[in-house]
Design an enzyme around this catalytic site. Structure first.
Site, PDB file in Angstrom:
ATOM      1  N   HIS A  84      44.534 -26.068 -25.222  1.00  0.00           N
ATOM      2  CA  HIS A  84      45.471 -25.747 -26.365  1.00  0.00           C
ATOM      3  C   HIS A  84      45.968 -26.813 -26.839  1.00  0.00           C
ATOM      4  O   HIS A  84      46.570 -27.676 -25.951  1.00  0.00           O
ATOM      5  CB  HIS A  84      46.232 -24.528 -26.081  1.00  0.00           C
ATOM      6  CG  HIS A  84      47.391 -24.286 -27.132  1.00  0.00           C
ATOM      7  ND1 HIS A  84      47.156 -23.200 -28.132  1.00  0.00           N
ATOM      8  CD2 HIS A  84      48.831 -24.609 -27.247  1.00  0.00           C
ATOM      9  CE1 HIS A  84      47.923 -23.133 -28.978  1.00  0.00           C
ATOM     10  NE2 HIS A  84      49.264 -23.863 -28.455  1.00  0.00           N
ATOM     11  N   ASN A 120      41.508 -21.914 -20.915  1.00  0.00           N
ATOM     12  CA  ASN A 120      41.551 -22.329 -22.050  1.00  0.00           C
ATOM     13  C   ASN A 120      42.232 -23.581 -22.734  1.00  0.00           C
ATOM     14  O   ASN A 120      42.840 -24.142 -21.897  1.00  0.00           O
ATOM     15  CB  ASN A 120      42.391 -21.284 -23.062  1.00  0.00           C
ATOM     16  CG  ASN A 120      42.567 -21.482 -24.546  1.00  0.00           C
ATOM     17  OD1 ASN A 120      41.904 -21.750 -25.164  1.00  0.00           O
ATOM     18  ND2 ASN A 120      43.707 -21.511 -24.839  1.00  0.00           N
ATOM     19  N   MET A 172      38.527 -19.685 -31.380  1.00  0.00           N
ATOM     20  CA  MET A 172      39.612 -19.132 -32.088  1.00  0.00           C
ATOM     21  C   MET A 172      39.700 -17.587 -32.389  1.00  0.00           C
ATOM     22  O   MET A 172      40.273 -17.067 -33.612  1.00  0.00           O
ATOM     23  CB  MET A 172      39.296 -19.711 -33.689  1.00  0.00           C
ATOM     24  CG  MET A 172      39.207 -21.259 -33.675  1.00  0.00           C
ATOM     25  SD  MET A 172      40.290 -22.251 -32.687  1.00  0.00           S
ATOM     26  CE  MET A 172      41.798 -22.165 -33.728  1.00  0.00           C
ATOM     27  N   ARG A 173      39.685 -16.958 -31.321  1.00  0.00           N
ATOM     28  CA  ARG A 173      39.722 -15.260 -31.334  1.00  0.00           C
ATOM     29  C   ARG A 173      40.833 -14.961 -30.269  1.00  0.00           C
ATOM     30  O   ARG A 173      40.525 -15.674 -29.064  1.00  0.00           O
ATOM     31  CB  ARG A 173      38.577 -14.641 -31.378  1.00  0.00           C
ATOM     32  CG  ARG A 173      37.386 -15.043 -32.086  1.00  0.00           C
ATOM     33  CD  ARG A 173      37.541 -14.782 -33.561  1.00  0.00           C
ATOM     34  NE  ARG A 173      37.659 -13.288 -33.537  1.00  0.00           N
ATOM     35  CZ  ARG A 173      38.070 -12.601 -34.852  1.00  0.00           C
ATOM     36  NH1 ARG A 173      38.213 -13.418 -36.027  1.00  0.00           N
ATOM     37  NH2 ARG A 173      38.242 -11.283 -34.941  1.00  0.00           N
ATOM     38  N   GLY A 217      33.130 -28.048 -31.972  1.00  0.00           N
ATOM     39  CA  GLY A 217      32.562 -28.097 -30.844  1.00  0.00           C
ATOM     40  C   GLY A 217      32.616 -29.610 -30.085  1.00  0.00           C
ATOM     41  O   GLY A 217      32.092 -29.723 -29.063  1.00  0.00           O
ATOM     42  N   SER A 218      33.741 -30.243 -30.380  1.00  0.00           N
ATOM     43  CA  SER A 218      33.787 -31.685 -29.893  1.00  0.00           C
ATOM     44  C   SER A 218      34.052 -31.510 -28.138  1.00  0.00           C
ATOM     45  O   SER A 218      33.986 -32.343 -27.338  1.00  0.00           O
ATOM     46  CB  SER A 218      34.668 -32.503 -30.474  1.00  0.00           C
ATOM     47  OG  SER A 218      35.845 -32.141 -30.740  1.00  0.00           O
ATOM     48  N   ASN A 219      34.882 -30.703 -28.010  1.00  0.00           N
ATOM     49  CA  ASN A 219      35.517 -30.513 -26.685  1.00  0.00           C
ATOM     50  C   ASN A 219      34.158 -30.104 -25.763  1.00  0.00           C
ATOM     51  O   ASN A 219      34.029 -30.136 -24.591  1.00  0.00           O
ATOM     52  CB  ASN A 219      36.504 -29.251 -26.508  1.00  0.00           C
ATOM     53  CG  ASN A 219      37.902 -29.964 -26.870  1.00  0.00           C
ATOM     54  OD1 ASN A 219      38.448 -30.801 -25.961  1.00  0.00           O
ATOM     55  ND2 ASN A 219      38.486 -29.697 -27.912  1.00  0.00           N
TER      56      ASN A 219
HETATM   57  C1  GRF Z   1      41.175 -27.959 -30.069  1.00  0.00           C
HETATM   58  O1  GRF Z   1      42.164 -28.634 -30.712  1.00  0.00           O
HETATM   59  C2  GRF Z   1      41.519 -26.932 -28.977  1.00  0.00           C
HETATM   60  O2  GRF Z   1      42.544 -27.320 -28.413  1.00  0.00           O
HETATM   61  C3  GRF Z   1      41.804 -25.719 -30.004  1.00  0.00           C
HETATM   62  O3  GRF Z   1      40.861 -25.814 -30.826  1.00  0.00           O
HETATM   63  C4  GRF Z   1      40.346 -26.937 -31.336  1.00  0.00           C
HETATM   64  C5  GRF Z   1      38.713 -27.204 -31.077  1.00  0.00           C
HETATM   65  O4  GRF Z   1      38.054 -28.288 -31.528  1.00  0.00           O
HETATM   66  N1  GRF Z   1      41.690 -24.596 -29.273  1.00  0.00           N
HETATM   67  P1  GRF Z   1      36.754 -28.675 -31.241  1.00  0.00           P
HETATM   68  O5  GRF Z   1      35.970 -27.573 -31.629  1.00  0.00           O
HETATM   69  O6  GRF Z   1      36.489 -28.728 -29.474  1.00  0.00           O
HETATM   70  O7  GRF Z   1      36.294 -29.829 -31.909  1.00  0.00           O
END
Ligand code: GRF
Length: 224
Positions: free
Chosen positions: A141, A139, A122-123, A44-46
């Protein structure tokens, strides 16, 4: 890429290579904040990068709901700390991808989101979700698309021996990791890199890129 062969250079390299292609497109922070839904599966860092940008006034949005598919994942812990509404829609409970996506649509519509960001979801998603938020489902990536679509993009980049990799924010289409690109950031791949070090470098850029890209997309939506 000799300029980046020395690991001590890589901070400078990251700066030099940060190239969202629409960097010069004006973004506007005026108008009502967009109501954002976020989807995450793990750390969940993003998601937190989006919340931080909202708080700092760099992203004119309100995160009205986080949905996770894995109970107890890191994104939930972050949402609790940040006091952002969150819910679990566990993919193991629903009999197929379409039913799962119907639940996502129902949850996001219930809180009237304007757009949804898949921030580490991740689905594989189906036309049920894509159609419900057509042109407003984003999204992130961890590669410079169209290279290295699908799983383990970082491993694919290392395996291919590329000198530059990065991350991409794009609109979601029915073809996996293939929708229109909103913004990208590039990073050097160093000779000394392993999976962990390259993934970490890309992650740092993701945290900068994602709020920027969402704001860019929101500015376009507000212009019609
Ligand atoms: C990220 O690298 C994103 O590009 C990919 O999944 C990862 C999620 O990282 N789709 P986080 O859970 O946001 O740390």
């Amino acid at each position: 890429m000799p300029a980046f062969s020395d690991p001590s250079d890589h901070q400078a390299g990251e700066q030099a290579l940060l190239q969202p292609p629409m960097q010069n497109t004006p973004t506007t922070l005026s108008g009502p904040p967009i109501r954002l839904g976020v989807m995450a599966s793990g750390n969940g860092s993003n998601f937190e990068a989006l919340a931080t940008a909202v708080k700092a006034g760099r992203l004119n949005a309100e995160i009205v709901l986080l949905v996770v598919n894995n109970p107890g994942c890191g994104a939930v812990t972050r949402a609790e700390r940040l006091q952002i509404p969150h819910t679990v829609i566990d993919h193991r409970v629903w009999k197929n991808r379409e039913r799962l996506d119907q639940e996502l649509v129902r949850s996001f519509n219930a809180v009237q989101v304007d757009a949804v960001v898949m921030a580490g979801w991740m689905r594989i998603v189906t036309p049920v979700l894509i159609g419900a938020f057509a042109g407003r489902l984003l999204n992130i990536h961890p590669s410079l698309l169209p290279s290295f679509r699908g799983l383990d993009a970082v491993g694919q980049a290392l395996e291919a021996g590329v000198c530059i990799s990065g991350c991409t924010v794009h609109l979601v289409s029915e073809e996996l990791d293939a929708g229109p690109i909103i913004a990208q950031a590039a990073v050097p791949v160093l000779k000394s890199d392993n999976h962990e070090s390259l993934a970490a470098r890309i992650h740092r850029q993701e945290h900068r890129l994602l709020p920027h890209a969402v704001q860019l997309a929101a500015s376009r939506w507000s212009q019609g």
